[in-house]
Design an enzyme around this catalytic site. Structure first.
Site, PDB file in Angstrom:
ATOM      1  N   GLU A 166     -10.551   4.690   8.011  1.00 39.01           N
ATOM      2  CA  GLU A 166      -9.296   5.359   8.395  1.00 39.01           C
ATOM      3  C   GLU A 166      -9.662   6.593   9.228  1.00 39.01           C
ATOM      4  OE1 GLU A 166      -6.656   6.656   5.288  1.00 39.01           O
ATOM      5  OE2 GLU A 166      -4.982   6.927   6.674  1.00 39.01           O
ATOM      6  N   TRP A 175       0.579  13.693   3.992  1.00 39.38           N
ATOM      7  CA  TRP A 175       0.117  12.894   5.127  1.00 39.38           C
ATOM      8  C   TRP A 175       1.276  12.424   6.010  1.00 39.38           C
ATOM      9  CZ3 TRP A 175      -1.812  12.651   0.205  1.00 39.38           C
ATOM     10  CH2 TRP A 175      -3.164  12.991   0.057  1.00 39.38           C
ATOM     11  N   HIS A 197      -9.670   1.904   1.028  1.00 39.07           N
ATOM     12  CA  HIS A 197      -9.332   2.652   2.241  1.00 39.07           C
ATOM     13  C   HIS A 197     -10.570   2.590   3.133  1.00 39.07           C
ATOM     14  CE1 HIS A 197      -5.934   4.207   0.021  1.00 39.07           C
ATOM     15  NE2 HIS A 197      -5.559   4.972   1.035  1.00 39.07           N
ATOM     16  N   ASP A 233       2.693   3.381   2.597  1.00 39.36           N
ATOM     17  CA  ASP A 233       1.609   4.359   2.443  1.00 39.36           C
ATOM     18  C   ASP A 233       2.103   5.660   1.819  1.00 39.36           C
ATOM     19  OD1 ASP A 233      -1.036   5.164   2.502  1.00 39.36           O
ATOM     20  OD2 ASP A 233      -0.936   5.916   4.555  1.00 39.36           O
ATOM     21  N   HIS A 273       0.838  -1.205   0.000  1.00 37.28           N
ATOM     22  CA  HIS A 273       0.000   0.000   0.000  1.00 37.28           C
ATOM     23  C   HIS A 273       0.871   1.253   0.000  1.00 37.28           C
ATOM     24  CE1 HIS A 273      -3.877   2.088   1.242  1.00 37.28           C
ATOM     25  NE2 HIS A 273      -2.970   3.052   1.317  1.00 37.28           N
ATOM     26  N   GLN A 292     -10.022   9.487  -3.949  1.00 38.73           N
ATOM     27  CA  GLN A 292      -9.581  10.169  -2.726  1.00 38.73           C
ATOM     28  C   GLN A 292     -10.653  11.069  -2.113  1.00 38.73           C
ATOM     29  OE1 GLN A 292      -5.993  10.770  -0.902  1.00 38.73           O
ATOM     30  NE2 GLN A 292      -7.882  10.923   0.281  1.00 38.73           N
ATOM     31  N   HIS A 345       1.067   5.452  -2.042  1.00 33.24           N
ATOM     32  CA  HIS A 345       0.484   6.439  -2.963  1.00 33.24           C
ATOM     33  C   HIS A 345       1.647   7.067  -3.729  1.00 33.24           C
ATOM     34  CE1 HIS A 345      -3.546   6.526  -0.912  1.00 33.24           C
ATOM     35  NE2 HIS A 345      -2.798   5.988   0.038  1.00 33.24           N
TER      36      HIS A 345
HETATM   37 FE   FE2 Z   1      -3.473   5.059   1.970  1.00 30.95          FE
END
Ligand code: FE2
Length: 429
Positions: free
Chosen positions: A214, A316, A211, A310, A58, A153, A60
């Protein structure tokens, strides 16, 4: 006498057994103690650990390497991260995304990761990131297997043309159906999103990676709906729920029930401990909750758990170097998985469990008649690899060496002597 392309001598398997490994063309042809035939090239592993590669289940890649130059997340929350990224997104270009993602992939490969599942934001009329990563997937096929998840997203029902964008993305190169039910405005819309995603995946014959939950909100329980839909659509082994951080706030009785239905559904959970220990608990006063799905309890309940980086330097998570061992290191701390066998279980999450999520048909561990994809670590055991977080000495893919590094060398000047330090205990031996 010469027979194989490569023979790797003195390789230590995870079991502790020392073997030689023969590689011919793209495959492992023999594994055993002191193989008699020699290789055109002989590699002495010197008793270091040799394993299958890491799998980053996982990440991005479209948002990677955008911090600190383009954005800073002042609150440290998931929601501000989404806001900051939505400000960057209109200005990205195919070349920009490719340049950043290529660099991140090279870091991952150097760290021993040869399979990467990247979520790609498709809430963009141009689908710029998808087109960029689709091109990169082909360009970098010699060093990495890349899976692309169509990731909405900013929601599906609450985003203009959300469904059309998702379906267009699947037809323009995305491999997997993604989702984000907790981002919809209401629980009902979140359920509707999931029902739509499963129907779409079933119709298109795709894997699903959502996702899910979360958040620190213990009322966010979409993962139970995913388990039910997996069962209804008979999509066992093809569905993953990523993050699932609300799970750490569920009451024990509900958590027990949930683990049972997750096991029966055949779903996998993908934890992202580096990012989620940063994002979660931001609304807590004290104590601040941990931001990770309860991987120890899930693993003990036979729910497959894999791990992801991630983020690498994005809105993030401002840190990271594409090293999945860092994620595993954080996972074993947050999950209290510090027993000897538990540390080995976490290493499996980073390797073999990740393989199963990536491609359920893949064989498990190192063995003959499988592709010669392996890592020679600068460590003698999974526990030592997770203690020292070394860069691998050698990474081999399809029988070719694609990454190498020199073992690090450190000296301390003490009492007039230069003493070599390698962080491996000698006094206890
Ligand atoms: Fe993610």
């Amino acid at each position: 006498m010469e027979r194989w392309n490569y023979v790797i001598r003195n390789a230590k398997l995870s079991s502790g057994v020392i073997v030689d490994i023969a590689v011919q063309d793209s495959r492992i042809e023999a594994i055993g103690p002191r193989l008699a035939e020699i290789g055109q090239e002989e590699i002495d592993a010197q008793g270091q650990l040799v394993t299958v590669p890491l799998v980053d289940a996982h990440i991005h890649l479209d948002t990677t390497l955008t911090v600190p130059h383009r954005a800073t997340n002042h609150s440290g929350t998931l929601l501000e991260g989404i806001q900051r990224w939505s400000e960057i997104k209109p200005n990205i270009t195919v070349q920009d995304v490719k340049n950043r993602a290529r660099e991140a992939i090279l870091w991952e490969v150097a760290h021993g990761t040869l399979q990467i599942r990247s979520h790609v934001d498709i809430c963009d009329e141009r689908l710029t990131a998808l087109h960029a990563l689709r091109e990169l997937k082909d360009e970098m096929a010699s060093v990495v297997d890349l899976q692309l998840v169509a990731f909405p997203q900013e929601g599906v029902l609450c985003y203009p043309h959300g469904k059309e964008l998702l379906e267009t993305a699947l037809h323009e190169g995305a491999d997997i159906v993604g989702g984000i039910p907790h981002y919809e405005w209401t629980r009902e819309d979140g359920i509707s999103q999931l029902e739509y995603l499963f129907e779409l995946a079933h119709r298109e014959g795709r894997l699903i990676d959502v996702h899910c939950d979360e958040t620190d909100d213990p009322e966010s329980r979409f993962v139970e709906t995913m388990a039910r839909l997996t069962k209804i659509h008979r999509w066992e082994g093809r569905v993953s729920a990523s993050h699932t951080t609300a799970m750490h706030s569920y009451n024990p009785a509900y958590g027990f029930k949930l683990r049972r239905i997750l096991r029966e559904s055949g779903m996998a959970i993908i934890a992202n401990p580096l990012t989620n220990i940063v994002l979660q608990g931001r609304f807590d006063d004290f104590p601040k909750r941990r931001g990770m799905a309860p991987i120890k309890e899930l693993d003990a309940s036979y729910v497959p758990v894999a791990l992801g980086c991630d983020c690498i330097m994005d809105p993030w998570y401002p840190l990271g170097s594409g090293n999945l061992l860092q994620a595993a290191w954080m996972a074993l701390h947050l999950g209290h998985m510090t027993g000897t066998e538990e540390i080995d279980r976490v290493f499996r999450m980073a390797t073999i469990n990740g393989q199963r999520v990536f491609n359920p048909a893949q064989p498990d561990d190192l063995g003959t008649q499988r592709s010669a994809d392996l890592v020679i670590w600068d460590a003698t055991s999974p526990a030592e690899a997770l203690r020292l977080l070394p860069v691998p000495r050698t990474v081999m893919r399809h029988g070719q060496i694609i990454a190498q590094s020199q073992p690090s060398h450190h000296q301390v000047y003490y009492q007039g002597q230069a003493l070599t330090v390698d962080f491996r205990p000698r006094s206890a031996q």
